[in-house]
Design an enzyme around this catalytic site. Structure first.
Site, PDB file in Angstrom:
ATOM      1  N   ILE A   1      -4.529 -34.915 -11.007  1.00 45.14           N
ATOM      2  CA  ILE A   1      -3.944 -33.592 -11.281  1.00 45.14           C
ATOM      3  C   ILE A   1      -4.573 -32.974 -12.533  1.00 45.14           C
ATOM      4  O   ILE A   1      -4.961 -31.804 -12.548  1.00 45.14           O
ATOM      5  CB  ILE A   1      -2.407 -33.711 -11.438  1.00 45.14           C
ATOM      6  CG1 ILE A   1      -1.824 -34.277 -10.140  1.00 45.14           C
ATOM      7  CG2 ILE A   1      -1.783 -32.374 -11.795  1.00 45.14           C
ATOM      8  CD1 ILE A   1      -0.378 -34.700 -10.221  1.00 45.14           C
TER       9      ILE A   1
ATOM     10  N   LYS B   1     -12.345 -36.000 -17.526  1.00 44.63           N
ATOM     11  CA  LYS B   1     -11.364 -35.145 -16.849  1.00 44.63           C
ATOM     12  C   LYS B   1     -11.584 -33.674 -17.151  1.00 44.63           C
ATOM     13  O   LYS B   1     -11.017 -32.813 -16.478  1.00 44.63           O
ATOM     14  CB  LYS B   1      -9.954 -35.551 -17.250  1.00 44.63           C
ATOM     15  CG  LYS B   1      -9.682 -37.036 -17.003  1.00 44.63           C
ATOM     16  CD  LYS B   1      -8.359 -37.251 -16.354  1.00 44.63           C
ATOM     17  CE  LYS B   1      -8.086 -38.734 -16.205  1.00 44.63           C
ATOM     18  NZ  LYS B   1      -6.968 -39.001 -15.331  1.00 44.63           N
TER      19      LYS B   1
ATOM     20  N   ASP C   1      -2.342 -43.936  -9.506  1.00 43.41           N
ATOM     21  CA  ASP C   1      -3.751 -43.709  -9.175  1.00 43.41           C
ATOM     22  C   ASP C   1      -4.006 -43.870  -7.682  1.00 43.41           C
ATOM     23  O   ASP C   1      -4.904 -43.248  -7.144  1.00 43.41           O
ATOM     24  CB  ASP C   1      -4.636 -44.678  -9.961  1.00 43.41           C
ATOM     25  CG  ASP C   1      -4.704 -44.288 -11.434  1.00 43.41           C
ATOM     26  OD1 ASP C   1      -4.719 -43.075 -11.700  1.00 43.41           O
ATOM     27  OD2 ASP C   1      -4.708 -45.189 -12.299  1.00 43.41           O
TER      28      ASP C   1
ATOM     29  N   PRO D   1      -5.118 -37.732  -5.735  1.00 40.73           N
ATOM     30  CA  PRO D   1      -5.823 -36.678  -6.460  1.00 40.73           C
ATOM     31  C   PRO D   1      -5.524 -36.801  -7.947  1.00 40.73           C
ATOM     32  O   PRO D   1      -4.431 -37.247  -8.326  1.00 40.73           O
ATOM     33  CB  PRO D   1      -5.220 -35.390  -5.891  1.00 40.73           C
ATOM     34  CG  PRO D   1      -3.903 -35.781  -5.329  1.00 40.73           C
ATOM     35  CD  PRO D   1      -4.051 -37.209  -4.866  1.00 40.73           C
TER      36      PRO D   1
ATOM     37  N   PHE E   1      -2.647 -37.102 -21.422  1.00 46.08           N
ATOM     38  CA  PHE E   1      -2.263 -38.284 -22.184  1.00 46.08           C
ATOM     39  C   PHE E   1      -3.109 -39.453 -21.686  1.00 46.08           C
ATOM     40  O   PHE E   1      -3.536 -39.460 -20.524  1.00 46.08           O
ATOM     41  CB  PHE E   1      -0.782 -38.615 -21.986  1.00 46.08           C
ATOM     42  CG  PHE E   1       0.112 -37.926 -22.972  1.00 46.08           C
ATOM     43  CD1 PHE E   1       0.315 -36.561 -22.905  1.00 46.08           C
ATOM     44  CD2 PHE E   1       0.738 -38.636 -23.988  1.00 46.08           C
ATOM     45  CE1 PHE E   1       1.131 -35.912 -23.823  1.00 46.08           C
ATOM     46  CE2 PHE E   1       1.556 -37.998 -24.915  1.00 46.08           C
ATOM     47  CZ  PHE E   1       1.758 -36.635 -24.825  1.00 46.08           C
TER      48      PHE E   1
ATOM     49  N   ASN F   1       5.599 -46.934 -11.378  1.00 42.40           N
ATOM     50  CA  ASN F   1       5.295 -47.540 -12.680  1.00 42.40           C
ATOM     51  C   ASN F   1       6.483 -47.355 -13.621  1.00 42.40           C
ATOM     52  O   ASN F   1       7.505 -46.795 -13.240  1.00 42.40           O
ATOM     53  CB  ASN F   1       4.016 -46.930 -13.259  1.00 42.40           C
ATOM     54  CG  ASN F   1       4.129 -45.425 -13.414  1.00 42.40           C
ATOM     55  OD1 ASN F   1       4.951 -44.931 -14.179  1.00 42.40           O
ATOM     56  ND2 ASN F   1       3.337 -44.679 -12.638  1.00 42.40           N
TER      57      ASN F   1
ATOM     58  N   LYS G   1     -12.092 -40.362 -21.490  1.00 41.49           N
ATOM     59  CA  LYS G   1     -11.201 -39.699 -20.526  1.00 41.49           C
ATOM     60  C   LYS G   1     -11.232 -38.183 -20.703  1.00 41.49           C
ATOM     61  O   LYS G   1     -11.221 -37.434 -19.736  1.00 41.49           O
ATOM     62  CB  LYS G   1      -9.776 -40.224 -20.728  1.00 41.49           C
ATOM     63  CG  LYS G   1      -8.921 -40.088 -19.515  1.00 41.49           C
ATOM     64  CD  LYS G   1      -7.764 -41.054 -19.542  1.00 41.49           C
ATOM     65  CE  LYS G   1      -8.169 -42.451 -19.121  1.00 41.49           C
ATOM     66  NZ  LYS G   1      -7.077 -43.374 -19.026  1.00 41.49           N
TER      67      LYS G   1
ATOM     68  N   LYS H   1      10.850 -49.709   8.609  1.00 36.40           N
ATOM     69  CA  LYS H   1      10.803 -50.740   7.569  1.00 36.40           C
ATOM     70  C   LYS H   1       9.922 -51.916   8.002  1.00 36.40           C
ATOM     71  O   LYS H   1      10.079 -52.441   9.123  1.00 36.40           O
ATOM     72  CB  LYS H   1      12.225 -51.235   7.289  1.00 36.40           C
ATOM     73  CG  LYS H   1      12.271 -52.245   6.172  1.00 36.40           C
ATOM     74  CD  LYS H   1      13.660 -52.815   5.963  1.00 36.40           C
ATOM     75  CE  LYS H   1      13.582 -53.962   4.981  1.00 36.40           C
ATOM     76  NZ  LYS H   1      14.830 -54.696   4.910  1.00 36.40           N
TER      77      LYS H   1
HETATM   78  O1  C5P Z   1      -6.547 -41.874 -15.759  1.00 35.79           O
HETATM   79  P1  C5P Z   1      -5.275 -42.008 -16.494  1.00 35.79           P
HETATM   80  O2  C5P Z   1      -4.089 -42.209 -15.575  1.00 35.79           O
HETATM   81  O3  C5P Z   1      -5.269 -42.960 -17.632  1.00 35.79           O
HETATM   82  O4  C5P Z   1      -5.132 -40.556 -17.176  1.00 35.79           O
HETATM   83  C1  C5P Z   1      -4.011 -40.179 -17.806  1.00 35.79           C
HETATM   84  C2  C5P Z   1      -3.917 -38.678 -17.799  1.00 35.79           C
HETATM   85  O5  C5P Z   1      -4.310 -38.133 -16.563  1.00 35.79           O
HETATM   86  C3  C5P Z   1      -2.469 -38.248 -17.996  1.00 35.79           C
HETATM   87  O6  C5P Z   1      -2.469 -37.007 -18.670  1.00 35.79           O
HETATM   88  C4  C5P Z   1      -1.981 -38.113 -16.572  1.00 35.79           C
HETATM   89  O7  C5P Z   1      -0.891 -37.221 -16.488  1.00 35.79           O
HETATM   90  C5  C5P Z   1      -3.213 -37.564 -15.892  1.00 35.79           C
HETATM   91  N1  C5P Z   1      -3.337 -37.966 -14.483  1.00 35.79           N
HETATM   92  C6  C5P Z   1      -3.158 -37.006 -13.490  1.00 35.79           C
HETATM   93  N2  C5P Z   1      -3.333 -37.348 -12.179  1.00 35.79           N
HETATM   94  C7  C5P Z   1      -3.676 -38.601 -11.833  1.00 35.79           C
HETATM   95  C8  C5P Z   1      -3.850 -39.593 -12.817  1.00 35.79           C
HETATM   96  C9  C5P Z   1      -3.671 -39.241 -14.133  1.00 35.79           C
HETATM   97  O8  C5P Z   1      -2.837 -35.861 -13.813  1.00 35.79           O
HETATM   98  N3  C5P Z   1      -3.828 -38.907 -10.561  1.00 35.79           N
END
Ligand code: C5P
Length: 400
Positions: A306, A341, A276, A304, A323, A208, A337, A286
């Site tokens: 994090i 989370k 994600d 996963p 964030f 991204n 969120k 390749k």
């Molecule tokens: O779900 P989303 O990607 O919008 O959530 C953003 C927050 O979750 C950020 O703090 C990002 O670092 C954290 N995140 C994470 N692991 C993931 C997806 C998002 O730690 N797989």
């Protein structure tokens, strides 16, 4: 010594003088004592009454007042501080300092002091860029005077450019740095930053637009505040911040592993834009384009989370911050969120901030929302460090 340090604040004239009130509040929150000198021009913008109410000290303004001289001479006033802060500093005050003029209490104290001086300028962009101010700035820098700002942005006069008084958290960070203060000394912090790369084959990957600017700025600010920082960085162009231990990773799974290996920590700040999903299978060779075959279909599996894993971890940090970059319904999505989370704070920012130098943030915690208007990612980082310091090292009897 009273509290963490004694600050002599000189409030110059200018529309930004109102920010000195907030500065005093925040310094008092951080346990600094603040004595204020209000210049004649400053008194056109803020009152002695509000300054003394917030600082809980009398405010000085008159060089020739007999009572002032009996109670506290200008020499003592300037020497009893650990640091003199001029905020806002006008072009006129800077010129007087550079020339060594001493025609009022503020300039006399600035000339009489043997203490470090920090200046936060605030003026119109043309005045800041004028050759006279450039020369005065250079002279003051050469004499070891510290500067914070000015920042760039919309000015009260309607013009745009350098000249804005720095935001209060930035001035506080500069004050703490000037005093050698380390509010986060002894605390361990974990920061994730940048994107992740999820391989498709040995050549290609999914990723991204994250630049790592915000996460790296936060890691650098935390380190400046004295924290022991472990930064888990996805692939970015950002250099490793000074004073920060960096683990470089590519994938979300590697990032999670590096985060868990860094535990226990006092706080985790998950800024990384973690992918994600990842391809279910990584091709060993390749993938080839074939004329007679349709394009390959990518099957994805979920990575996963994090932030969620750290929030529910057996070694959960005392503070977990995430964030949320959103294109719409920023607050609703941010709030949802935070609950989903299980983290303590969510900093919701518009998706458009990804990769840019500026950011606007809503800090969402259990008690509500606090808006930090458009500012540089470094300023957002300093703001966040102030909030973390207040949360992790609260003054006794003070609400977080
Ligand atoms: O779900 P989303 O990607 O919008 O959530 C953003 C927050 O979750 C950020 O703090 C990002 O670092 C954290 N995140 C994470 N692991 C993931 C997806 C998002 O730690 N797989």
């Amino acid at each position: 010594m009273l509290g963490r340090g004694r600050i002599l604040l000189i409030v110059g004239g200018g529309i930004a003088a109102y920010k000195s009130l907030e500065l005093i509040r925040r310094l008092r929150d951080r346990d600094y004592s603040v004595r204020t000198i209000l210049t004649r021009a400053g008194a056109e913008f803020v009152t002695k009454l509000s300054l003394s109410a917030l600082s809980e000290e009398r405010v000085y303004d008159d060089l020739f007042s007999l009572t002032d001289e009996q109670e506290m001479g200008h020499i003592r006033l300037s020497r009893e501080a650990d640091l003199i802060v001029v905020a806002p500093a006008t072009a006129d005050l800077m010129a007087k300092m550079a020339a060594g003029l001493a025609d009022d209490l503020a300039t006399t104290c600035l000339l009489a002091t043997d203490k470090p001086v920090l200046i936060a300028p605030s003026m119109n962009v043309m005045m800041w860029n004028h050759a006279a101010t450039r020369a005065n700035h250079a002279t003051l820098l050469e004499r070891g005077i510290g500067f914070v700002g000015p920042a760039s942005g919309d000015l009260a006069c309607g013009e745009v450019g350098f000249g804005r008084l720095s935001e209060v958290p930035e001035i506080i960070a500069a004050i703490e740095a000037a005093l050698g203060d380390k509010p986060l000394a002894g605390l361990k912090m974990l920061v994730t930053s940048g994107p992740t790369r999820e391989p498709i084959d040995p050549i290609r990957y999914l990723s991204n637009r994250s630049s790592g600017r915000q996460g790296h700025a936060i890691a650098a600010s935390l380190a400046r505040a004295g924290a022991e920082v472990r930064l888990i960085a996805g692939p970015t162009e950002q250099p490793d911040p000074p004073g920060v231990a960096v683990t470089h990773v590519e994938t979300a799974i590697q990032m999670l592993g590096a985060c868990e290996a860094a535990l226990p920590v006092d706080a985790a700040i998950c800024v990384a834009a973690v992918a994600d999903w990842r391809p279910a299978e990584v091709a060993e060779f390749k993938l080839k384009k074939r004329r007679d075959a349709s394009p390959p279909a990518l099957e994805l599996v979920e990575n996963p989370d994090i932030l969620a894993t750290l929030s529910r971890h057996a070694q959960r940090p005392r503070l977990v911050v995430g964030f949320a970059a959103e294109t719409d319904h920023l607050l609703e999505n941010g709030q949802a969120k935070r609950t989903a989370k299980g983290c303590d704070w969510i900093l919701a920012n518009p998706a458009a901030s990804i990769g840019s130098a500026e950011n606007t943030v809503d800090l969402i915690d259990a008690s509500g929302v606090e808006r930090w208007t458009a500012q540089s990612k470094e300023q957002i980082a300093q703001h966040l460090v102030q909030r973390i310091a207040r949360f992790l090292t609260p003054k006794e009897g003070q609400l977080r």
